[in-house]
Design a protein around this motif. Structure first.
Motif, PDB file in Angstrom:
ATOM      1  N   LEU A 150       0.835  -1.198   0.000  1.00  0.00           N
ATOM      2  CA  LEU A 150       0.000   0.000   0.000  1.00  0.00           C
ATOM      3  C   LEU A 150       0.870   1.249   0.000  1.00  0.00           C
ATOM      4  CD1 LEU A 150      -2.842  -0.968   2.457  1.00  0.00           C
ATOM      5  CD2 LEU A 150      -2.964  -0.682   0.000  1.00  0.00           C
ATOM      6  N   LEU A 151       1.952   1.224   0.788  1.00  0.00           N
ATOM      7  CA  LEU A 151       2.853   2.380   0.824  1.00  0.00           C
ATOM      8  C   LEU A 151       3.446   2.652  -0.556  1.00  0.00           C
ATOM      9  CD1 LEU A 151       4.966   2.306   4.080  1.00  0.00           C
ATOM     10  CD2 LEU A 151       3.555   4.138   3.207  1.00  0.00           C
ATOM     11  N   GLY A 152       3.843   1.590  -1.262  1.00  0.00           N
ATOM     12  CA  GLY A 152       4.419   1.780  -2.589  1.00  0.00           C
ATOM     13  C   GLY A 152       3.415   2.383  -3.557  1.00  0.00           C
ATOM     14  N   ILE A 153       2.156   1.904  -3.503  1.00  0.00           N
ATOM     15  CA  ILE A 153       1.135   2.474  -4.384  1.00  0.00           C
ATOM     16  C   ILE A 153       0.935   3.951  -4.063  1.00  0.00           C
ATOM     17  CG2 ILE A 153      -1.303   2.405  -4.946  1.00  0.00           C
ATOM     18  CD1 ILE A 153      -1.171  -0.609  -4.422  1.00  0.00           C
ATOM     19  N   GLY A 154       0.863   4.274  -2.756  1.00  0.00           N
ATOM     20  CA  GLY A 154       0.689   5.667  -2.382  1.00  0.00           C
ATOM     21  C   GLY A 154       1.835   6.535  -2.871  1.00  0.00           C
ATOM     22  N   ALA A 155       3.061   6.019  -2.769  1.00  0.00           N
ATOM     23  CA  ALA A 155       4.215   6.813  -3.200  1.00  0.00           C
ATOM     24  C   ALA A 155       4.168   7.069  -4.700  1.00  0.00           C
ATOM     25  CB  ALA A 155       5.504   6.090  -2.824  1.00  0.00           C
ATOM     26  N   VAL A 184       9.176  13.507  -0.432  1.00  0.00           N
ATOM     27  CA  VAL A 184       8.371  12.957   0.663  1.00  0.00           C
ATOM     28  C   VAL A 184       7.833  11.583   0.274  1.00  0.00           C
ATOM     29  CG1 VAL A 184       6.232  13.259   1.934  1.00  0.00           C
ATOM     30  CG2 VAL A 184       7.783  15.168   1.661  1.00  0.00           C
ATOM     31  N   CYS A 185       7.424  11.437  -0.995  1.00  0.00           N
ATOM     32  CA  CYS A 185       6.916  10.147  -1.445  1.00  0.00           C
ATOM     33  C   CYS A 185       8.023   9.100  -1.433  1.00  0.00           C
ATOM     34  CB  CYS A 185       6.320  10.280  -2.848  1.00  0.00           C
ATOM     35  SG  CYS A 185       4.856  11.314  -2.882  1.00  0.00           S
ATOM     36  N   VAL A 186       9.235   9.481  -1.841  1.00  0.00           N
ATOM     37  CA  VAL A 186      10.339   8.520  -1.795  1.00  0.00           C
ATOM     38  C   VAL A 186      10.616   8.097  -0.360  1.00  0.00           C
ATOM     39  CG1 VAL A 186      12.770   8.165  -2.300  1.00  0.00           C
ATOM     40  CG2 VAL A 186      11.369   9.474  -3.866  1.00  0.00           C
ATOM     41  N   LEU A 187      10.542   9.077   0.560  1.00  0.00           N
ATOM     42  CA  LEU A 187      10.783   8.781   1.976  1.00  0.00           C
ATOM     43  C   LEU A 187       9.896   7.650   2.465  1.00  0.00           C
ATOM     44  CD1 LEU A 187      11.166  12.034   4.081  1.00  0.00           C
ATOM     45  CD2 LEU A 187      12.746  10.141   3.849  1.00  0.00           C
ATOM     46  N   SER A 188       8.676   7.572   1.938  1.00  0.00           N
ATOM     47  CA  SER A 188       7.746   6.584   2.468  1.00  0.00           C
ATOM     48  C   SER A 188       8.220   5.158   2.185  1.00  0.00           C
ATOM     49  CB  SER A 188       6.362   6.791   1.877  1.00  0.00           C
ATOM     50  OG  SER A 188       6.262   6.178   0.625  1.00  0.00           O
ATOM     51  N   PHE A 189       9.150   4.982   1.220  1.00  0.00           N
ATOM     52  CA  PHE A 189       9.690   3.639   1.003  1.00  0.00           C
ATOM     53  C   PHE A 189      10.596   3.212   2.155  1.00  0.00           C
ATOM     54  CE2 PHE A 189       9.214   4.426  -3.720  1.00  0.00           C
ATOM     55  CZ  PHE A 189       8.190   3.524  -3.858  1.00  0.00           C
ATOM     56  N   PHE A 190      11.280   4.198   2.757  1.00  0.00           N
ATOM     57  CA  PHE A 190      12.351   3.842   3.688  1.00  0.00           C
ATOM     58  C   PHE A 190      11.957   3.988   5.139  1.00  0.00           C
ATOM     59  CE2 PHE A 190      14.344   5.465  -0.226  1.00  0.00           C
ATOM     60  CZ  PHE A 190      14.929   4.299  -0.628  1.00  0.00           C
ATOM     61  N   LEU A 191      10.739   4.447   5.411  1.00  0.00           N
ATOM     62  CA  LEU A 191      10.341   4.629   6.808  1.00  0.00           C
ATOM     63  C   LEU A 191       9.295   3.599   7.199  1.00  0.00           C
ATOM     64  CD1 LEU A 191      10.276   8.495   7.072  1.00  0.00           C
ATOM     65  CD2 LEU A 191      11.907   6.906   8.056  1.00  0.00           C
ATOM     66  N   LEU A 195       1.870  -3.449  -6.302  1.00  0.00           N
ATOM     67  CA  LEU A 195       2.957  -2.482  -6.507  1.00  0.00           C
ATOM     68  C   LEU A 195       3.146  -2.187  -7.985  1.00  0.00           C
ATOM     69  CD1 LEU A 195       5.883  -3.254  -4.070  1.00  0.00           C
ATOM     70  CD2 LEU A 195       4.663  -1.129  -4.381  1.00  0.00           C
ATOM     71  N   GLY A 196       3.073  -3.226  -8.818  1.00  0.00           N
ATOM     72  CA  GLY A 196       3.232  -3.018 -10.253  1.00  0.00           C
ATOM     73  C   GLY A 196       2.129  -2.144 -10.817  1.00  0.00           C
ATOM     74  N   ILE A 197       0.886  -2.373 -10.342  1.00  0.00           N
ATOM     75  CA  ILE A 197      -0.215  -1.536 -10.820  1.00  0.00           C
ATOM     76  C   ILE A 197       0.024  -0.085 -10.421  1.00  0.00           C
ATOM     77  CG2 ILE A 197      -2.664  -1.052 -10.528  1.00  0.00           C
ATOM     78  CD1 ILE A 197      -3.064  -4.061 -10.157  1.00  0.00           C
ATOM     79  N   GLY A 198       0.437   0.112  -9.154  1.00  0.00           N
ATOM     80  CA  GLY A 198       0.696   1.470  -8.709  1.00  0.00           C
ATOM     81  C   GLY A 198       1.780   2.141  -9.524  1.00  0.00           C
ATOM     82  N   ALA A 199       2.838   1.382  -9.822  1.00  0.00           N
ATOM     83  CA  ALA A 199       3.947   1.965 -10.573  1.00  0.00           C
ATOM     84  C   ALA A 199       3.497   2.354 -11.983  1.00  0.00           C
ATOM     85  CB  ALA A 199       5.100   0.975 -10.636  1.00  0.00           C
ATOM     86  N   CYS A 200       2.702   1.483 -12.618  1.00  0.00           N
ATOM     87  CA  CYS A 200       2.272   1.787 -13.987  1.00  0.00           C
ATOM     88  C   CYS A 200       1.371   3.021 -14.015  1.00  0.00           C
ATOM     89  CB  CYS A 200       1.530   0.592 -14.580  1.00  0.00           C
ATOM     90  SG  CYS A 200       2.585  -0.830 -14.843  1.00  0.00           S
ATOM     91  N   PHE A 201       0.380   3.044 -13.102  1.00  0.00           N
ATOM     92  CA  PHE A 201      -0.514   4.196 -13.093  1.00  0.00           C
ATOM     93  C   PHE A 201       0.251   5.460 -12.743  1.00  0.00           C
ATOM     94  CE2 PHE A 201      -3.978   1.171 -13.098  1.00  0.00           C
ATOM     95  CZ  PHE A 201      -4.907   1.836 -13.856  1.00  0.00           C
ATOM     96  N   GLY A 202       1.177   5.341 -11.772  1.00  0.00           N
ATOM     97  CA  GLY A 202       1.943   6.520 -11.383  1.00  0.00           C
ATOM     98  C   GLY A 202       2.745   7.083 -12.542  1.00  0.00           C
ATOM     99  N   GLY A 234      -1.590   8.506   3.143  1.00  0.00           N
ATOM    100  CA  GLY A 234      -2.135   9.846   3.330  1.00  0.00           C
ATOM    101  C   GLY A 234      -1.073  10.910   3.161  1.00  0.00           C
ATOM    102  N   ALA A 235       0.130  10.641   3.659  1.00  0.00           N
ATOM    103  CA  ALA A 235       1.200  11.641   3.554  1.00  0.00           C
ATOM    104  C   ALA A 235       1.564  11.884   2.098  1.00  0.00           C
ATOM    105  CB  ALA A 235       2.421  11.167   4.340  1.00  0.00           C
ATOM    106  N   CYS A 236       1.668  10.788   1.300  1.00  0.00           N
ATOM    107  CA  CYS A 236       2.052  10.946  -0.103  1.00  0.00           C
ATOM    108  C   CYS A 236       0.993  11.732  -0.864  1.00  0.00           C
ATOM    109  CB  CYS A 236       2.256   9.587  -0.752  1.00  0.00           C
ATOM    110  SG  CYS A 236       3.670   8.700  -0.094  1.00  0.00           S
TER     111      CYS A 236
END
Lengths: 82, 82, 82
Positions: free
Chosen positions: A13-18, A75-82, B14-21, C17-19
């Motif tokens: 979910l975090l990855g999709i949000g980022a 900020v979005c990249v940060l969400s991968f590492f936190l 994650l793949g879906i998120g990456a593609c849409f992003g 939410g943050a992203c």
């Protein structure tokens, strides 16, 4: 076991949000800097002798949008590492 | 077994998120650079003798949008490896 | 166990939410500062001798938008650490 599954779901979910966040920030930069660039092109066509002034102001004001948009992407990249 | 299924599902999300992003970031760049390019074409048509000035400013301001959009796409690619 | 799962889920939702929040703040800055920059470019083309006044006022008013947008992004970052 259950915990590992939940943690993996959270990572997904975090990855999709980022990804969505970074992309929406790029839309913001596109709208804003696009408007400024379009107006600057028309302004140069109207007053070619004011090209230097228009260019410097165009870069100053575009840098403000660029700053917020890049900070949002970071900020979005940060969400991968936190 | 259950865990492997969940992990695979997460990878898919994650793949879906990456593609849409990446696609939404491309929309942002399209809106912004499209506006700038359209205005630059009209500006050159209005003042053909200012073509050099218009071209250099057009490239500078389009590069700012390009920077944010490319960075957003790279963030989306990152989500595959993290 | 149950508690740990819930806490992890909350962390994931907070990150999403943050992203999204940071990205939407960047859209706000893009729309607002874009309008200001576009109008300033046209104003300089109309009255090249008023460039200094236009530039200073443009920066003052754009800084107001920048302030709110950056603060919103920082609030989004904070959600990672709380």
């Amino acid at each position: 076991m259950m915990l590992a599954m939940i943690l993996a779901a959270i990572d997904g979910l975090l990855g999709i949000g980022a990804c969505f966040g970074a992309a929406i920030a790029a839309i913001g930069a596109g709208i804003g800097i696009g408007k400024i660039g379009a107006a600057a092109m028309e302004a140069i066509a109207r007053q070619p002798e004011a090209t230097g002034d228009i260019r410097s102001n165009m870069i100053v004001i575009a840098a403000l949008i660029e700053g917020v948009a890049l900070f949002a992407v970071i900020v979005c990249v940060l969400s991968f590492f936190l």
